[in-house]
Write a protein that holds these residues in place. Structure first.
Motif, PDB file in Angstrom:
ATOM      1  N   VAL A 383       0.836  -1.203   0.000  1.00 25.11           N
ATOM      2  CA  VAL A 383       0.000   0.000   0.000  1.00 25.11           C
ATOM      3  C   VAL A 383       0.870   1.253   0.000  1.00 25.11           C
ATOM      4  CG1 VAL A 383      -1.634   1.362   1.370  1.00 25.11           C
ATOM      5  CG2 VAL A 383      -1.995  -1.105   1.062  1.00 25.11           C
ATOM      6  N   PHE A 384       1.929   1.276   0.814  1.00 22.43           N
ATOM      7  CA  PHE A 384       2.755   2.476   0.887  1.00 22.43           C
ATOM      8  C   PHE A 384       3.617   2.642  -0.370  1.00 22.43           C
ATOM      9  CE2 PHE A 384       1.332   2.833   5.171  1.00 22.43           C
ATOM     10  CZ  PHE A 384       1.543   4.152   5.527  1.00 22.43           C
ATOM     11  N   VAL A 385       4.001   1.552  -1.008  1.00 20.82           N
ATOM     12  CA  VAL A 385       4.700   1.671  -2.299  1.00 20.82           C
ATOM     13  C   VAL A 385       3.784   2.322  -3.333  1.00 20.82           C
ATOM     14  CG1 VAL A 385       5.575   0.343  -4.260  1.00 20.82           C
ATOM     15  CG2 VAL A 385       6.379  -0.175  -1.964  1.00 20.82           C
ATOM     16  N   LEU A 386       2.528   1.897  -3.357  1.00 22.29           N
ATOM     17  CA  LEU A 386       1.564   2.514  -4.280  1.00 22.29           C
ATOM     18  C   LEU A 386       1.390   3.999  -3.967  1.00 22.29           C
ATOM     19  CD1 LEU A 386      -1.167  -0.302  -4.461  1.00 22.29           C
ATOM     20  CD2 LEU A 386       0.529   0.317  -6.214  1.00 22.29           C
ATOM     21  N   ILE A 387       1.356   4.341  -2.680  1.00 27.78           N
ATOM     22  CA  ILE A 387       1.268   5.751  -2.289  1.00 27.78           C
ATOM     23  C   ILE A 387       2.492   6.510  -2.805  1.00 27.78           C
ATOM     24  CG2 ILE A 387       1.392   7.330  -0.316  1.00 27.78           C
ATOM     25  CD1 ILE A 387      -0.326   5.302   1.223  1.00 27.78           C
ATOM     26  N   GLY A 388       3.673   5.879  -2.716  1.00 32.86           N
ATOM     27  CA  GLY A 388       4.887   6.517  -3.206  1.00 32.86           C
ATOM     28  C   GLY A 388       4.861   6.759  -4.701  1.00 32.86           C
ATOM     29  N   LEU A 389       4.316   5.805  -5.444  1.00 27.15           N
ATOM     30  CA  LEU A 389       4.221   5.978  -6.897  1.00 27.15           C
ATOM     31  C   LEU A 389       3.253   7.104  -7.246  1.00 27.15           C
ATOM     32  CD1 LEU A 389       4.190   2.231  -8.026  1.00 27.15           C
ATOM     33  CD2 LEU A 389       6.067   3.868  -8.242  1.00 27.15           C
ATOM     34  N   VAL A 390       2.132   7.167  -6.526  1.00 21.74           N
ATOM     35  CA  VAL A 390       1.183   8.265  -6.735  1.00 21.74           C
ATOM     36  C   VAL A 390       1.854   9.597  -6.421  1.00 21.74           C
ATOM     37  CG1 VAL A 390      -0.957   9.309  -5.893  1.00 21.74           C
ATOM     38  CG2 VAL A 390      -0.857   6.846  -6.321  1.00 21.74           C
ATOM     39  N   ARG A 391       2.608   9.614  -5.337  1.00 22.52           N
ATOM     40  CA  ARG A 391       3.304  10.838  -4.921  1.00 22.52           C
ATOM     41  C   ARG A 391       4.310  11.293  -5.981  1.00 22.52           C
ATOM     42  NH1 ARG A 391       5.010  12.423   0.534  1.00 22.52           N
ATOM     43  NH2 ARG A 391       6.522  14.119   0.346  1.00 22.52           N
ATOM     44  N   SER A 392       4.967  10.336  -6.618  1.00 23.22           N
ATOM     45  CA  SER A 392       6.003  10.681  -7.600  1.00 23.22           C
ATOM     46  C   SER A 392       5.423  11.367  -8.824  1.00 23.22           C
ATOM     47  CB  SER A 392       6.771   9.429  -8.020  1.00 23.22           C
ATOM     48  OG  SER A 392       5.934   8.531  -8.730  1.00 23.22           O
ATOM     49  N   TYR A 393       4.115  11.202  -9.058  1.00 23.97           N
ATOM     50  CA  TYR A 393       3.463  11.889 -10.174  1.00 23.97           C
ATOM     51  C   TYR A 393       3.088  13.334  -9.814  1.00 23.97           C
ATOM     52  CZ  TYR A 393       3.052   7.801 -13.182  1.00 23.97           C
ATOM     53  OH  TYR A 393       3.325   6.726 -14.009  1.00 23.97           O
ATOM     54  N   GLY A 394       3.388  13.726  -8.573  1.00 22.19           N
ATOM     55  CA  GLY A 394       3.133  15.109  -8.186  1.00 22.19           C
ATOM     56  C   GLY A 394       1.709  15.380  -7.774  1.00 22.19           C
ATOM     57  N   PHE A 395       0.963  14.314  -7.352  1.00 17.99           N
ATOM     58  CA  PHE A 395      -0.424  14.528  -6.952  1.00 17.99           C
ATOM     59  C   PHE A 395      -0.530  15.254  -5.618  1.00 17.99           C
ATOM     60  CE2 PHE A 395      -2.020  10.687  -9.592  1.00 17.99           C
ATOM     61  CZ  PHE A 395      -1.881  11.452 -10.738  1.00 17.99           C
ATOM     62  N   TRP A 396       0.560  15.193  -4.806  1.00 18.08           N
ATOM     63  CA  TRP A 396       0.594  16.052  -3.623  1.00 18.08           C
ATOM     64  C   TRP A 396       2.042  16.401  -3.327  1.00 18.08           C
ATOM     65  CZ3 TRP A 396      -0.281  10.782  -2.024  1.00 18.08           C
ATOM     66  CH2 TRP A 396       0.682  10.278  -1.171  1.00 18.08           C
TER      67      TRP A 396
END
Length: 397
Positions: A383-396
Motif C-alpha cells: 500500500v505504501f509503495v503505491l502511495i509513493g508511486l502516486v506521490r512521484s506523479y506530483g499529486f501532492w
C-alpha cells in the motif's frame, strides 16, 4: 531423534533467513525503524520472543558498541535457531543493501535522482513512522504500568529530543540503571531470561584479539578490514553515528564526491546503515581488483566486533539479571528503552519523513489501520509503495 532435531533446527534457520531477507529488502528508515519492524514481525506476529526479552536486546544494543539494529537481529536469530540462526539473520538482513551499495559504487548515482525511486523511498519512510509508533505504544503498555516507569520514559524521551549528542542514549541507560536502585520492585514483575551463549568468553577473546591485531595492518585487504573493524568497535549510537566516522577513515582512499553519494545512499536504501562500509570498500578497491571482495571484507570488518560483543554481553546480562536488585534495574532500563524509541520516532524518523499535511494524514491512517486491523507487513508495504508511486506523479507535495 537427532535427525528429527536437526531437521527442525534447519527449518528454523531457513525461516530466520527468509524472514530477515524480506525485512532487509523493505526496512527503510534507519536503526529505530528496523527495531519497529522486528517488534512487529518477530515479537507480535511470529512470537519468537517476549516483549521483555526484546527490550533487553534493545537495551544491550545501546550499551554495546556496533550496529544496533543488526545486533538485535543477530540476537533474535540466535534465540530462534542457535549460531546458524544468528548468522542467517545477519547475512539475510545485510545482503540486499550490500548488493545495492556495491552496484551503486560501480555505476554511479542514477537511482538517487530518479523521481519514482525517491517517491517510493519517501512513502516507505512514512511507513517506518507508522511501525515505530506502533512499537512505542506496544512497549509502553508492557513496561509503563507504574507511574515511576512512565516518568522514566517521558524524561528519557525529552532529554534525548532536546539534548542530542553522540553518547546520549548510553547516558540515559546509565542514569536509568542508577535510578532503578531506588525504585521498589513491582510485585507483578516477571523476568524473561535470555538464552545462554556457549563459548561466550572465547568470542570475547576473539573480538579483543582482532581489535589489537587491527593496528598491525595498514595496507591492502588487511588494512581495509582493520580500519573498518576499528570503526565498528568504537562507535556507539548506531548507523547515524558511524557514517561520518567511516567517511573519516577512508577519506584518503575515496573522493569527496563518492563519499557524499555513499552517505546519501546509506540513508536511502533499506537494511542496516552500516553497509555504507560496502560502498566505501568497493570505492576504495584498486584498479583491476575484485570490488565485491573488497566490499565484503569492509562489511565484515565493520559488523564483526559488534556481533561478537552482543553475544558475550548477553551472557553477562543474563547472569546479572537473575539478581533481585538487577531485576529492578532491568525494569528501569526497559522503560528507558521505550523513551529512546519515542525520541528516535520524533528525530530522525518523523522529522526526516513528514514534510506535508498529506504525509501526516498517511501516517495517521496507516497507524489506525495497523493498530486495529493488524494487516501483514507485506500488505502495508504494498500500500505504501503505491502511495509513493502516486506521490512521484506530483499529486501532492
Amino acid at each position: 531423534m537427532n535427525t528429527e532435531k536437526n531437521g527442525l533446527n534447519l527449518k528454523r534457520v531457513v525461516d530466520v533467513f527468509v524472514s530477515f531477507l524480506w525485512l532487509g529488502c523493505t526496512s527503510f528508515g534507519g536503526p529505530a525503524a528496523h527495531l519497529g519492524y522486528f517488534n512487529q514481525t518477530f515479537i507480535k506476529r511470529k512470537q519468537w520472543a517476549s516483549d521483555a526479552q526484546y527490550a533487553q536486546w534493545v537495551a544491550l544494543s545501546q550499551i554495546v558498541p556496533g550496529p544496533g539494529s543488526s545486533q538485535v537481529g543477530f540476537a533474535l536469530g540466535y534465540h530462534r535457531a542457535g549460531l546458524l540462526g544468528a548468522i542467517a539473520a545477519f547475512v539475510a538482513f545485510t545482503l540486499p543493501s550490500f548488493v545495492v551499495m556495491v552496484v551503486l559504487a560501480q555505476f554511479g548515482q542514477q537511482w538517487l535522482g530518479n523521481v519514482f525511486f525517491d517517491g517510493v523511498v519517501q512513502a516507505l519512510k512514512l511507513l517506518a513512522v507508522v511501525v515505530v509508533a506502533d512499537a512505542c505504544v506496544s512497549m509502553w503498555r508492557s513496561f509503563c504500568q507504574r507511574k515511576a516507569m512512565a516518568c522514566m520514559v517521558l524524561l528519557s524521551a525529552v532529554f534525548l529530543i532536546f539534548v542530542p549528542f553522540g553518547f546520549a542514549n548510553l547516558m540515559v541507560l546509565v542514569v536509568a540503571a542508577f535510578v532503578g536502585f531506588f525504585i521498589p520492585a513491582s510485585t507483578s514483575n516477571t523476568h524473561d531470561p535470555l538464552p545462554k551463549v556457549r563459548f561466550a568468553w572465547c568470542l570475547f577473546g576473539l573480538a579483543v584479539a582482532l581489535f589489537v591485531a587491527s593496528f598491525i595492518f595498514d595496507t591492502g585487504l588487511g588494512g581495509v578490514f582493520a580500519e573498518f573493524y576499528q570503526a565498528g568497535a568504537l562507535v556507539f549510537g548506531g548507523g547515524h553515528v558511524v557514517l561520518p566516522m567511516l567517511s573519516a577513515f577512508v577519506s584518503d582512499r575515496v573522493s569527496d564526491a563518492n563519499l557524499l553519494v555513499g552517505y546519501a545512499a546509506a540513508q536511502a536504501v533499506p537494511g542496516p546503515m552500516f553497509t555504507m562500509a560496502s560502498f566505501l570498500g568497493a570505492s576504495a578497491a584498486p584498479q583491476g581488483a575484485n570490488v565485491w571482495l573488497w566490499a565484503g571484507v569492509a562489511t565484515l570488518g565493520v559488523f564483526l566486533s559488534g556481533l561478537l560483543l552482543m553475544l558475550c554481553a548477553q551472557n553477562i546480562w543474563q547472569s546479572l539479571s537473575e539478581n533481585v536488585v538487577c531485576q529492578r534495574l532491568l525494569a528501569s532500563l526497559n522503560a528507558a528503552v521505550v523513551g529512546i524509541l519515542i525520541a528516535a520516532l520524533y528525530h530522525p524518523i518523523a522529522t526526516s519523513s513528514i514534510v506535508s499535511v498529506w504525509d501526516i494524514a498517511c501516517v495517521a491512517i496507516g497507524f489506525i489501520w495497523l493498530k486495529y486491523k493488524r494487516p501483514s507487513i507485506f500488505m502495508l508495504i504494498i500500500v505504501f509503495v503505491l502511495i509513493g508511486l502516486v506521490r512521484s506523479y506530483g499529486f501532492w507535495e
